[in-house]
Design a protein around this motif. Structure first.
Motif, PDB file in Angstrom:
ATOM      1  N   SER A   1       0.833  -1.211   0.000  1.00  0.00           N
ATOM      2  CA  SER A   1       0.000   0.000   0.000  1.00  0.00           C
ATOM      3  C   SER A   1       0.869   1.263   0.000  1.00  0.00           C
ATOM      4  O   SER A   1       1.941   1.301   0.607  1.00  0.00           O
ATOM      5  CB  SER A   1      -0.911   0.011   1.230  1.00  0.00           C
ATOM      6  OG  SER A   1      -1.661   1.202   1.265  1.00  0.00           O
ATOM      7  N   LYS A   2       0.356   2.286  -0.666  1.00  0.00           N
ATOM      8  CA  LYS A   2       1.038   3.581  -0.666  1.00  0.00           C
ATOM      9  C   LYS A   2       0.328   4.600   0.207  1.00  0.00           C
ATOM     10  O   LYS A   2       0.752   5.760   0.288  1.00  0.00           O
ATOM     11  CB  LYS A   2       1.136   4.109  -2.098  1.00  0.00           C
ATOM     12  CG  LYS A   2       2.027   3.255  -2.981  1.00  0.00           C
ATOM     13  CD  LYS A   2       2.187   3.859  -4.365  1.00  0.00           C
ATOM     14  CE  LYS A   2       3.130   3.010  -5.229  1.00  0.00           C
ATOM     15  NZ  LYS A   2       3.303   3.590  -6.585  1.00  0.00           N
ATOM     16  N   ASP A   3      -0.727   4.176   0.877  1.00  0.00           N
ATOM     17  CA  ASP A   3      -1.468   5.082   1.748  1.00  0.00           C
ATOM     18  C   ASP A   3      -0.757   5.179   3.103  1.00  0.00           C
ATOM     19  O   ASP A   3      -0.624   4.180   3.819  1.00  0.00           O
ATOM     20  CB  ASP A   3      -2.895   4.574   1.933  1.00  0.00           C
ATOM     21  CG  ASP A   3      -3.725   5.498   2.784  1.00  0.00           C
ATOM     22  OD1 ASP A   3      -3.745   5.307   4.020  1.00  0.00           O
ATOM     23  OD2 ASP A   3      -4.334   6.426   2.222  1.00  0.00           O
ATOM     24  N   GLN A   4      -0.309   6.344   3.449  1.00  0.00           N
ATOM     25  CA  GLN A   4       0.514   6.504   4.646  1.00  0.00           C
ATOM     26  C   GLN A   4      -0.283   6.270   5.927  1.00  0.00           C
ATOM     27  O   GLN A   4       0.262   5.793   6.925  1.00  0.00           O
ATOM     28  CB  GLN A   4       1.138   7.899   4.654  1.00  0.00           C
ATOM     29  CG  GLN A   4       2.151   8.121   3.535  1.00  0.00           C
ATOM     30  CD  GLN A   4       3.242   7.057   3.545  1.00  0.00           C
ATOM     31  OE1 GLN A   4       3.849   6.782   4.582  1.00  0.00           O
ATOM     32  NE2 GLN A   4       3.483   6.465   2.372  1.00  0.00           N
ATOM     33  N   GLY A   5      -1.563   6.632   5.898  1.00  0.00           N
ATOM     34  CA  GLY A   5      -2.375   6.366   7.076  1.00  0.00           C
ATOM     35  C   GLY A   5      -2.498   4.881   7.363  1.00  0.00           C
ATOM     36  O   GLY A   5      -2.349   4.428   8.500  1.00  0.00           O
TER      37      GLY A   5
END
Length: 784
Positions: free
Chosen positions: A545-549
């Protein structure tokens, strides 16, 4: 003369070990539907079906039974509660609707009572429409088997035999005709006699006062009246009989057959009464013009000194009235129709020629003159019929049902409707998330479904939300790779990760698993598998995943939960953890703690494999259970990442053996290890129930082997496992539901489980994504 090959008797028999390749424990069906006429309709089939249902209910419990009779009048009949559905005899759509009714009510065995005349269409062919639509096994009882069928009758019987798993006959001659005329193998035929009440052996005088015939010698014929009964021959014999025994009376009990009555009125009874008057015996002939209930039947038969069946034609392979008289221990005189020849053999009764009043008179006088001969005949009949009492017949039917279930497990049978159905094999269907979205709410994905409706009562699991997290991250990555644009992260990824966060118990470093719909945890610590799957999901977020959250929350939870992995003892939990660790190390290759856990768990798998493997059992444990392909997959991933050739070669060797073990020897399709017994070393292999989780694991492991070796053979094996979802399986039924995007929960021996739960749906969707991830367009098709 036709040569008889004996049918299978209804006693239990062992199956030769050489014929068994799969583990099959015959079990009794839990929901049985009996199709056949039913009381209060007035006919022999109705009485038989009612008695059979009552016997099975008494022996095995009433909850398992329902009846589907056939109505021959528009108004039908006032049936009891056991009748859930009734067929309109001449309405073909009624038969189609009945099949659908039985299918969605999860009936697991249909028992058809077949007689040509009770169903609509030429030679009763409407019943074929019902049989063709059924998804469960069928056992058919044949009340008539013809020696010289016309073309329509031959066609109907031939197809009934093909559509039925087993055929039950009530006479040896019926079996002979089936084998010689209709080419039915003897192995498909069970011999279960016509049932009879379990009556005491009583003196006939016990019941005579009920009918005002005290002190009389009573001759009896009972059953529905029709001209083929030959009762006139007994009336014509009475003058000679009365000349020797003036105290004789002849009772004729039974109403005129309803179909005869509607067509001709009571002409036959009027003729018999006129005949009795003509020959001067009217005072000695007593007609009881009513349908005889089972309770009355016992009294009528009980009062008889001699029971007579003077039928006019030999073509009768079953006579229920003759069976009842035999069971009551009556002295019997009969014409030599087929069933009488068998039942009255060994001096259990006396046979006289057709249409011969003189012979009837002579034999009746002989039996009345010699009580010793008459009573010896009675005793032989009574003792023989002890194996015909309804309790034993119910056991015989259940034995046949259990044999069908065992046969279905060992040799799956493709449904009629599946034979002509087109299957979209070797092509990847479109991705459809309708059902997945339906299962998911603001808490997470629900564990089970009832058909396609979420089953709130079963709540949620960490297992399924971890799978769903893996899937949503893979979907996100695949969409980005294919479109080149940054995708919109679906809310469900956050939801599934939030579920794992809530499931984590910081006091022991473990995840809880079962979470009720009332938002209460059912345990302080979940299974080891759920711990491994949670780590797999978290690692996948961190690796892809590239979503930091998402990454931040997953990283924190991964760090807190990884140490507990070293305490896990389940090899599947090790494998799931290894999948997650390797995903994580794809982004953080320098994490020495994660590397140490990976090395320790991979070595445990390797050591377990070395301790168990033999030349004939190339596996990690002494059992193939569930989630099998994940074990070699974990070794392949770990070995490839560590450049450990031994781990890779071991993973390939184990996967090769598993693939061969899960292949149908006859047809070559994928057959996962069944969950009803699994496959223990040295024992038999369970073929059912087959679960989607096994196909999904096989797809993943084979694609990993393909990526490591470049050998197209592994891509072919992945396609074989994926095609199992699309219908290339034992039952030729698709598990994937193209209408909903969901996946059915597995294959039973006779049908698919129509529920579409989270595990099954995610197994298919994850496999679909993995097959699409091959990247090259040409690899989306199965290699030739």
């Amino acid at each position: 003369m036709l040569e008889v090959v004996a049918p299978r008797l209804f006693v239990e028999e062992d199956t030769p070990a050489a014929t068994r390749r799969f583990h099959c424990k015959p079990s009794l069906p839990s929901r049985i539907a009996v199709i056949g006429n039913y009381l209060p309709r007035q006919c022999g089939i109705a009485t038989f079906t009612t008695d059979l249902c009552s016997a099975i209910s008494a022996e095995y419990g009433a909850a398992r039974l329902q009846a589907l009779p056939v109505n021959d009048t528009p108004q039908g009949y006032d049936y009891p509660a056991r009748v859930r559905w009734s067929l309109a005899q001449d309405d073909l759509t009624s038969y189609q609707a009945a099949a659908e009714f039985l299918n969605f009510n999860n009936i697991d065995m249909v028992c058809l009572q077949h007689e040509y005349g009770i169903f609509g269409g030429p030679a009763g062919s409407h019943i074929l429409e019902l049989l063709r639509g059924l998804k469960m096994p069928v056992v058919t009882t044949l009340h008539t088997v013809l020696r010289e069928p016309n073309p329509d009758q031959r066609m109907v019987m031939t197809e009934i035999a093909e559509l039925s798993d087993r055929l039950i006959v009530m006479s040896e001659l019926s079996s002979q005709f089936l084998q010689e005329i209709f080419k039915v193998p003897s192995s498909k035929i069970d011999m279960v006699p016509h049932g009879v009440p379990d009556l005491p052996f009583l003196d006939p005088n016990f019941y005579k006062d009920r009918f005002g015939v005290e002190g009389k010698a009573v001759l009896l014929t009972f059953g529905l009246l029709s001209p083929n009964k030959g009762i006139e021959n007994v009336i014509q014999a009475l003058p000679d009989i009365l000349s020797r025994h003036k105290n004789v009376v002849y009772m004729v009990a039974g109403a005129t057959h309803p179909h005869i009555l509607r067509r001709e009125g009571d002409q036959y009874r009027d003729y018999l009464q006129a005949l009795a008057k003509q020959v001067g015996v009217e005072s000695s002939v007593i007609f009881h013009n009513r349908f005889v209930s089972p309770e009355e039947m016992i009294e009528f038969i009980g009062a008889a000194d001699i029971y007579i069946t003077p039928y006019r034609h030999e073509e009768q392979v079953v006579s229920g009235t003759l069976a009842y008289a035999l069971g009551a221990g009556k002295a019997i005189i009969s014409t030599p129709y087929w069933h009488a020849i068998e039942l009255l053999d060994d001096r259990r009764g006396a046979l006289v020629p057709f249409q011969n009043p003189g012979a009837i008179a002579q034999k009746t006088i002989e039996l009345l003159d010699t009580p010793a001969i008459r009573h010896a005949m009675r005793k032989r009949a009574y003792l023989f019929a002890r194996e015909m009492v309804w309790k034993r017949v119910a056991q015989g039917y259940m034995g046949s049902f259990a044999r069908v279930r065992g046969d279905r497990m060992a040799n799956p049978r493709v449904q009629f409707s599946s034979c002509s159905a087109t299957k979209a094999l070797n092509r990847l269907p479109e991705l459809k998330l309708d059902h997945l979205n339906k299962l998911t709410n603001d808490t997470g994905i629900m564990q089970h479904a009832i058909f396609t409706i979420p089953n709130s009562g079963e709540g949620y699991t960490t297992d399924d939300n971890a799978r769903a997290l893996v899937f949503t991250v893979l979907l996100d990555q695949l969409q980005e790779n294919q479109s080149g644009a940054a995708p919109q992260i679906p809310d469900s990824s956050y939801r599934h990760l939030a579920f794992l966060e809530h499931a984590f118990n910081p006091e022991n470093g473990r995840f809880r698993n079962f979470f009720g719909y009332d938002r209460r945890w059912n345990e302080a610590q979940g299974s080891e598998d759920s711990q491994g799957r949670a780590l797999w999901g978290l690692g996948t977020v961190l690796g892809r995943s590239k979503d930091q959250g998402l990454r931040g929350a997953a990283g924190r939870l991964f760090e807190f939960s990884l140490p507990a992995a070293m305490k896990l003892t389940s090899p599947r939990a090790w494998a799931y953890t290894l999948l997650g660790i390797q995903e994580y190390l794809g982004s953080y290759p320098g994490d020495r703690d994660a590397q140490k856990v990976r090395s320790a768990l991979a070595l445990r798998l390797l050591e377990m494999y070395d301790s168990v493997r033999t030349p004939d059992w190339i596996w990690f444990e002494n059992i193939l259970a569930y989630g099998n392909a994940r074990l070699p997959q974990a070794l392949l991933i770990a070995g490839s990442a560590c450049s450990d050739d031994r781990m890779v070669s071991t993973g390939l060797e184990a996967l090769d053996w598993l693939v061969k073990t899960q292949r149908c020897e006859a047809k070559g399709h994928f057959v996962p290890i069944g969950s009803q017994g699994f496959y223990r070393q040295g024992e038999e292999k369970a073929r059912f129930d087959q679960q989607p989780i096994e196909a999904a694991g096989a797809v993943s492991a084979c694609l990993e082997a393909y990526r490591i070796t470049g050998d197209d053979r592994w891509r072919t094996e992945a396609w074989a496992a994926f095609n199992w979802f699309l219908g290339e399986n034992d039952l030729q039924l698709p598990l994937y539901d193209s209408a909903t995007g969901g996946c059915r929960d597995g294959l039973h021996p006779d049908r698919a489980n129509e529920n579409q739960g989270a595990e099954s749906t995610l197994s298919f969707l994850m496999s679909l994504l993995e097959m699409r991830s091959l990247q090259e367009p040409e690899q989306l098709e199965m290699p030739q």
